[in-house]
Design a protein around this motif. Structure first.
Motif, PDB file in Angstrom:
ATOM      1  N   LEU A   1     -24.625 -68.176  49.640  1.00 36.47           N
ATOM      2  CA  LEU A   1     -25.798 -69.052  49.543  1.00 36.47           C
ATOM      3  C   LEU A   1     -25.409 -70.391  48.925  1.00 36.47           C
ATOM      4  CD1 LEU A   1     -28.884 -69.230  49.916  1.00 36.47           C
ATOM      5  CD2 LEU A   1     -29.125 -68.346  47.591  1.00 36.47           C
ATOM      6  N   ALA A   2     -25.707 -71.472  49.630  1.00 39.42           N
ATOM      7  CA  ALA A   2     -25.370 -72.803  49.128  1.00 39.42           C
ATOM      8  C   ALA A   2     -26.628 -73.564  48.723  1.00 39.42           C
ATOM      9  CB  ALA A   2     -24.624 -73.589  50.204  1.00 39.42           C
ATOM     10  N   LYS A   3     -27.739 -73.297  49.401  1.00 44.78           N
ATOM     11  CA  LYS A   3     -28.971 -74.052  49.107  1.00 44.78           C
ATOM     12  C   LYS A   3     -30.189 -73.213  49.471  1.00 44.78           C
ATOM     13  CE  LYS A   3     -31.165 -78.507  49.892  1.00 44.78           C
ATOM     14  NZ  LYS A   3     -30.922 -79.891  50.343  1.00 44.78           N
ATOM     15  N   LEU A   4     -31.194 -73.278  48.628  1.00 46.87           N
ATOM     16  CA  LEU A   4     -32.470 -72.606  48.878  1.00 46.87           C
ATOM     17  C   LEU A   4     -33.588 -73.611  48.660  1.00 46.87           C
ATOM     18  CD1 LEU A   4     -34.248 -70.034  49.278  1.00 46.87           C
ATOM     19  CD2 LEU A   4     -34.103 -69.694  46.804  1.00 46.87           C
ATOM     20  N   GLU A   5     -34.484 -73.681  49.628  1.00 47.12           N
ATOM     21  CA  GLU A   5     -35.633 -74.583  49.500  1.00 47.12           C
ATOM     22  C   GLU A   5     -36.873 -73.750  49.730  1.00 47.12           C
ATOM     23  OE1 GLU A   5     -35.242 -78.450  51.626  1.00 47.12           O
ATOM     24  OE2 GLU A   5     -37.310 -78.020  52.252  1.00 47.12           O
ATOM     25  N   VAL A   6     -37.759 -73.708  48.744  1.00 52.42           N
ATOM     26  CA  VAL A   6     -38.950 -72.871  48.832  1.00 52.42           C
ATOM     27  C   VAL A   6     -40.200 -73.731  48.734  1.00 52.42           C
ATOM     28  CG1 VAL A   6     -40.145 -70.855  47.899  1.00 52.42           C
ATOM     29  CG2 VAL A   6     -37.677 -71.084  47.561  1.00 52.42           C
ATOM     30  N   ASN A   7     -41.080 -73.630  49.721  1.00 51.04           N
ATOM     31  CA  ASN A   7     -42.379 -74.291  49.661  1.00 51.04           C
ATOM     32  C   ASN A   7     -43.444 -73.246  49.347  1.00 51.04           C
ATOM     33  OD1 ASN A   7     -41.907 -77.217  50.734  1.00 51.04           O
ATOM     34  ND2 ASN A   7     -40.704 -75.875  52.054  1.00 51.04           N
ATOM     35  N   TYR A   8     -44.151 -73.454  48.239  1.00 52.04           N
ATOM     36  CA  TYR A   8     -45.197 -72.530  47.789  1.00 52.04           C
ATOM     37  C   TYR A   8     -46.522 -73.019  48.364  1.00 52.04           C
ATOM     38  CZ  TYR A   8     -41.425 -71.420  44.593  1.00 52.04           C
ATOM     39  OH  TYR A   8     -40.196 -71.086  44.077  1.00 52.04           O
ATOM     40  N   LEU A   9     -47.015 -72.320  49.389  1.00 48.84           N
ATOM     41  CA  LEU A   9     -48.178 -72.810  50.136  1.00 48.84           C
ATOM     42  C   LEU A   9     -49.492 -72.262  49.608  1.00 48.84           C
ATOM     43  CD1 LEU A   9     -46.636 -72.370  53.705  1.00 48.84           C
ATOM     44  CD2 LEU A   9     -46.526 -74.378  52.208  1.00 48.84           C
ATOM     45  N   ALA A  10     -49.487 -71.063  49.063  1.00 50.66           N
ATOM     46  CA  ALA A  10     -50.720 -70.452  48.547  1.00 50.66           C
ATOM     47  C   ALA A  10     -50.322 -69.379  47.533  1.00 50.66           C
ATOM     48  CB  ALA A  10     -51.524 -69.831  49.693  1.00 50.66           C
TER      49      ALA A  10
END
Lengths: 127, 127, 127, 127
Positions: A52-61
């Motif tokens: 794993l090099a990068k994690l992008e998390v969008n918290y929508l609800a």
């Protein structure tokens, strides 16, 4: 795409009454490992691994205890020496999370990136 | 900027022998809460809170058990209704993680974003 | 006895507003590893390790985020092939947890228990 | 008795290559909540809750990633103001964990124990 369902755990909530943000990182990891480590057809080359090099998390609800979680995990891109994995997480049909993980294909001896080629590449492009 | 040090826990490692990626999400959260929830001078307005909207984590190097962790957390940008928080994590002076969190300032009654203004804005710009 | 202090993490709370019971297992483990894995004077024999066989946790009072945790960990008994470790956890001088861990000293080749003897025994009896 | 199955998560392993002891506390909690919080027929009285007072975990064998977990959770005793819950955890038919949880039935206003009576008692005795 791999779809999985499970119950959130009470210890995955926090004092705000909802699922804590850290719990989603564990759920996203679970989708990734189901895709890359548990499928008998996904065979990595000897002395090689996806790191794993990068994690992008969008918290929508907000997510909540007491309601089944559905995760959808797929390979969204196969690069030269890396892959992108997209993760969507739902409760009751409502999307909570949209996340993207970038994993680099590594030669474990030299510790350097190596190309994703041949059968592995074909397979990952089809997931 | 807030700097904190602590020992990683053995349960934060995984079967690859290093710190598991999920553990970093907890360490990044700890830096955010030290900045926003535990400083007596950072007072949010009534019925207001910062809510995590996006997390981006770059995994730069492996971390290990048995070695003190240092986290550096700062506000990197104060937007109209949000703030950006930058987190750097080190072991032995080597940077393991560079992460960015976007938090939206929310009116908890209307559930809608509200402007970061006045004293709070000045304070956050100075952290 | 080893005494350690740290801040609880927000992700260690749950929707009941207090520290979740699972978090204490991690804190108890941290005390054990500080005692057995991180002290330079505690040297296990080659191909040997202490393996957790039993954990008993008494939850005496609720713990909360925002309040420093103090853990006290000591060896309470050195048996023939095992040791007992006692863990006490406090916030603001109030005891939250009293726990006992039994660890068996194992020969990692034969996977069988082995006696705790000599210098190691003397040292553990004195901790 | 409630039986549940799920996949262990990679983040639940540790650097010894097996499931970390803390993970079992979370799995045991999941069984308890499935029994007490998610069954529509188990209705607690108003302002009442079961609060964990004691947990005893016997670690019988190592668990591993990549192998389905089965948990069996049942009420083993209904006391005057408390219940005992027994948890067994298996992989591939091999028992990894035998655990006992004691929960006290609490009046949330007075914070004092209250008797488990009537329909609730009958139901718990039958689980």
């Amino acid at each position: 795409m791999i779809t999985e369902t499970f119950k959130p755990r009470f210890c995955e909530t926090d004092a705000l009454g909802h699922i804590n943000n850290v719990s989603y990182s564990a759920w996203i990891e679970q989708g990734r490992t189901s895709l890359l480590m548990e499928r008998p057809d996904v065979e990595l080359e000897a002395n090689s691994n996806f790191v794993l090099a990068k994690l992008e998390v969008n918290y929508l609800a907000e997510g909540f205890f007491g309601c089944i979680v559905e995760t959808q995990t797929c390979v969204s891109k196969v690069g030269t020496t890396s892959i992108h994995i997209n993760s969507k997480i739902y409760q009751n049909g409502k999307q909570l999370i949209d996340a993207s993980s970038i994993l680099v294909y590594i030669d474990l001896i030299s510790k350097s990136p190596k190309p994703v080629t041949g059968e592995l590449r074909k397979l990952l492009e089809a997931i």
